[in-house]
Design a protein around this motif. Structure first.
Motif, mmCIF file in Angstrom:
data_model
loop_
_atom_site.group_PDB
_atom_site.id
_atom_site.type_symbol
_atom_site.label_atom_id
_atom_site.label_comp_id
_atom_site.label_asym_id
_atom_site.label_seq_id
_atom_site.Cartn_x
_atom_site.Cartn_y
_atom_site.Cartn_z
ATOM 1 N N GLY A 73 0.839 -1.200 0.000
ATOM 2 C CA GLY A 73 0.000 0.000 0.000
ATOM 3 C C GLY A 73 0.866 1.239 0.000
ATOM 4 N N ASN A 74 0.669 2.108 0.985
ATOM 5 C CA ASN A 74 1.464 3.333 1.100
ATOM 6 C C ASN A 74 2.619 3.190 2.075
ATOM 7 O OD1 ASN A 74 -0.212 4.713 -0.681
ATOM 8 N ND2 ASN A 74 -1.632 5.287 0.949
ATOM 9 N N THR A 75 2.849 1.966 2.573
ATOM 10 C CA THR A 75 3.896 1.737 3.563
ATOM 11 C C THR A 75 5.127 1.131 2.896
ATOM 12 O OG1 THR A 75 2.206 1.333 5.237
ATOM 13 C CG2 THR A 75 4.449 0.613 5.732
ATOM 14 N N ARG A 76 6.269 1.798 3.063
ATOM 15 C CA ARG A 76 7.543 1.320 2.533
ATOM 16 C C ARG A 76 8.483 1.194 3.719
ATOM 17 N NH1 ARG A 76 12.475 3.522 0.422
ATOM 18 N NH2 ARG A 76 13.171 2.330 -1.404
ATOM 19 N N ARG A 77 9.036 -0.032 3.896
ATOM 20 C CA ARG A 77 9.917 -0.230 5.049
ATOM 21 C C ARG A 77 11.016 -1.229 4.719
ATOM 22 N NH1 ARG A 77 8.254 -4.786 8.782
ATOM 23 N NH2 ARG A 77 6.908 -6.071 7.504
ATOM 24 N N VAL A 78 12.176 -1.037 5.349
ATOM 25 C CA VAL A 78 13.283 -1.989 5.226
ATOM 26 C C VAL A 78 12.958 -3.177 6.111
ATOM 27 C CG1 VAL A 78 15.725 -2.381 5.689
ATOM 28 C CG2 VAL A 78 14.990 -0.204 4.713
ATOM 29 N N VAL A 79 12.891 -4.366 5.516
ATOM 30 C CA VAL A 79 12.559 -5.562 6.296
ATOM 31 C C VAL A 79 13.787 -6.417 6.572
ATOM 32 C CG1 VAL A 79 10.146 -5.676 5.574
ATOM 33 C CG2 VAL A 79 11.885 -6.847 4.202
ATOM 34 N N SER A 80 14.876 -6.169 5.842
ATOM 35 C CA SER A 80 16.081 -6.954 6.051
ATOM 36 C C SER A 80 17.271 -6.215 5.468
ATOM 37 C CB SER A 80 15.933 -8.322 5.372
ATOM 38 O OG SER A 80 17.091 -9.091 5.510
ATOM 39 N N SER A 81 18.377 -6.233 6.202
ATOM 40 C CA SER A 81 19.604 -5.615 5.715
ATOM 41 C C SER A 81 20.768 -6.273 6.437
ATOM 42 C CB SER A 81 19.584 -4.113 5.989
ATOM 43 O OG SER A 81 20.699 -3.499 5.390
ATOM 44 N N SER A 82 21.729 -6.786 5.673
ATOM 45 C CA SER A 82 22.835 -7.497 6.296
ATOM 46 C C SER A 82 24.004 -7.621 5.328
ATOM 47 C CB SER A 82 22.388 -8.892 6.732
ATOM 48 O OG SER A 82 23.453 -9.587 7.347
ATOM 49 N N TYR A 83 25.171 -7.871 5.899
ATOM 50 C CA TYR A 83 26.330 -8.189 5.066
ATOM 51 C C TYR A 83 26.185 -9.622 4.574
ATOM 52 C CZ TYR A 83 28.484 -3.923 6.670
ATOM 53 O OH TYR A 83 28.745 -2.606 6.918
ATOM 54 N N LEU A 84 26.634 -9.866 3.360
ATOM 55 C CA LEU A 84 26.554 -11.191 2.765
ATOM 56 C C LEU A 84 27.787 -11.988 3.173
ATOM 57 C CD1 LEU A 84 24.602 -12.690 0.895
ATOM 58 C CD2 LEU A 84 25.996 -11.966 -1.026
ATOM 59 N N ASN A 85 27.567 -13.175 3.731
ATOM 60 C CA ASN A 85 28.660 -14.053 4.128
ATOM 61 C C ASN A 85 29.207 -14.731 2.861
ATOM 62 O OD1 ASN A 85 30.143 -16.384 4.935
ATOM 63 N ND2 ASN A 85 29.193 -16.241 6.954
ATOM 64 N N ILE A 86 30.298 -14.197 2.326
ATOM 65 C CA ILE A 86 30.826 -14.655 1.043
ATOM 66 C C ILE A 86 31.278 -16.114 1.077
ATOM 67 C CG2 ILE A 86 32.572 -14.247 -0.743
ATOM 68 C CD1 ILE A 86 30.278 -12.181 -0.637
ATOM 69 N N PRO A 87 31.997 -16.598 2.114
ATOM 70 C CA PRO A 87 32.361 -18.026 2.112
ATOM 71 C C PRO A 87 31.132 -18.945 2.051
ATOM 72 C CG PRO A 87 33.714 -16.845 3.695
ATOM 73 C CD PRO A 87 32.650 -15.879 3.215
ATOM 74 N N ASN A 88 30.098 -18.638 2.832
ATOM 75 C CA ASN A 88 28.863 -19.443 2.772
ATOM 76 C C ASN A 88 28.213 -19.327 1.401
ATOM 77 O OD1 ASN A 88 29.100 -20.364 5.357
ATOM 78 N ND2 ASN A 88 27.482 -19.092 6.207
ATOM 79 N N PHE A 89 28.137 -18.115 0.884
ATOM 80 C CA PHE A 89 27.534 -17.873 -0.420
ATOM 81 C C PHE A 89 28.244 -18.684 -1.505
ATOM 82 C CE2 PHE A 89 27.050 -15.442 -4.362
ATOM 83 C CZ PHE A 89 25.691 -15.240 -4.399
ATOM 84 N N ASN A 90 29.577 -18.636 -1.505
ATOM 85 C CA ASN A 90 30.363 -19.354 -2.516
ATOM 86 C C ASN A 90 30.242 -20.863 -2.378
ATOM 87 O OD1 ASN A 90 31.274 -17.165 -3.974
ATOM 88 N ND2 ASN A 90 33.118 -16.916 -2.748
ATOM 89 N N SER A 91 29.956 -21.359 -1.176
ATOM 90 C CA SER A 91 29.820 -22.805 -0.990
ATOM 91 C C SER A 91 28.414 -23.291 -1.351
ATOM 92 C CB SER A 91 30.170 -23.203 0.441
ATOM 93 O OG SER A 91 29.214 -22.674 1.347
ATOM 94 N N GLY A 92 27.539 -22.385 -1.756
ATOM 95 C CA GLY A 92 26.199 -22.773 -2.211
ATOM 96 C C GLY A 92 25.113 -22.612 -1.169
ATOM 97 N N VAL A 93 25.441 -22.109 0.017
ATOM 98 C CA VAL A 93 24.430 -21.882 1.049
ATOM 99 C C VAL A 93 23.615 -20.650 0.671
ATOM 100 C CG1 VAL A 93 24.037 -21.346 3.484
ATOM 101 C CG2 VAL A 93 25.869 -22.911 2.833
ATOM 102 N N GLN A 94 22.299 -20.811 0.605
ATOM 103 C CA GLN A 94 21.453 -19.675 0.266
ATOM 104 C C GLN A 94 21.217 -18.808 1.498
ATOM 105 O OE1 GLN A 94 18.033 -21.625 -1.628
ATOM 106 N NE2 GLN A 94 18.731 -20.723 -3.544
#
Length: 196
Positions: free
Chosen positions: A123-144
């Motif tokens: 609707g008319n509400t805009r809000r940040v629901v999540s914000s974080s640094y991406l864990n690159i080792p986990n990301f590269n190993s295929g962990v979503q």
């Protein structure tokens, strides 16, 4: 009269006209299909999760950039938009919005500076629901990465903006300029609200 019609259908003029029309139709259909398929305006992707929900991507589920640069405000980062359309009016639906690897590994120099911010628009509400640094080792190993875990309890559409950026508020590795980042957004839903 039928003799004249029969002779017309067997005449060279009719056969040549029919061949020209057939070839013209094939060329037109092929050209139209190619132009439609290759059009940059035809990038909308809809993925259905059974009868529970659809996730609609304006430019596809992939995030592919080689222009990341340190920014102080997340809205100056790389942006992609999508919507979740809840179709199920029974029990609440538990959903996870995921960010996962799509292709080759990203440089480890991003670790500690690559960040995502997920903004929800209802609707008319805009809000940040999540914000974080991406864990690159986990990301590269295929962990979503679970960007957002929430419960949908009504039929409707929720719009999202996902920003990927290098946080200029932390010290960044000088080697990250010009490095590429490739990821894919996905959605997992199940009936019953919060996942067990």
């Amino acid at each position: 009269m039928t003799k004249k019609i029969g002779s017309f259908f067997h005449s060279k003029v009719f056969i040549i006209t029919a061949l020209v029309l057939l070839i013209g139709s094939i060329i037109f259909a092929g050209t139209y299909a190619w132009l439609t398929w290759s059009s940059t305006n035809n990038t909308r992707v809809v993925m259905s999760i059974g009868e529970l929900a659809d996730i609609i991507f304006d430019t596809g589920p992939d995030i592919n950039t080689d222009s990341l640069a340190p920014v102080f405000n997340y809205e100056d980062g790389e942006k992609t938009t999508f919507s979740i359309v809840s179709k199920y009016d029974g029990d609440p639906i538990g959903c996870d919005l995921l960010l996962g690897k799509n292709g080759e590994s990203v440089t480890s120099s991003f670790n500690g500076s690559l960040k995502y911010t997920l903004v929800e628009n209802v609707g008319n509400t805009r809000r940040v629901v999540s914000s974080s640094y991406l864990n690159i080792p986990n990301f590269n190993s295929g962990v979503q990465t679970i960007m957002y875990h929430h419960t949908i309890d009504s039929v409707g559409t929720t719009n999202y903006e996902l920003y990927i950026y290098l946080d200029a508020n932390v010290e960044n590795n000088l080697n990250i300029m010009g490095e590429s980042f490739l990821a894919r957004i996905s959605l997992i839903c199940e009936e019953g609200g919060i996942f067990s």
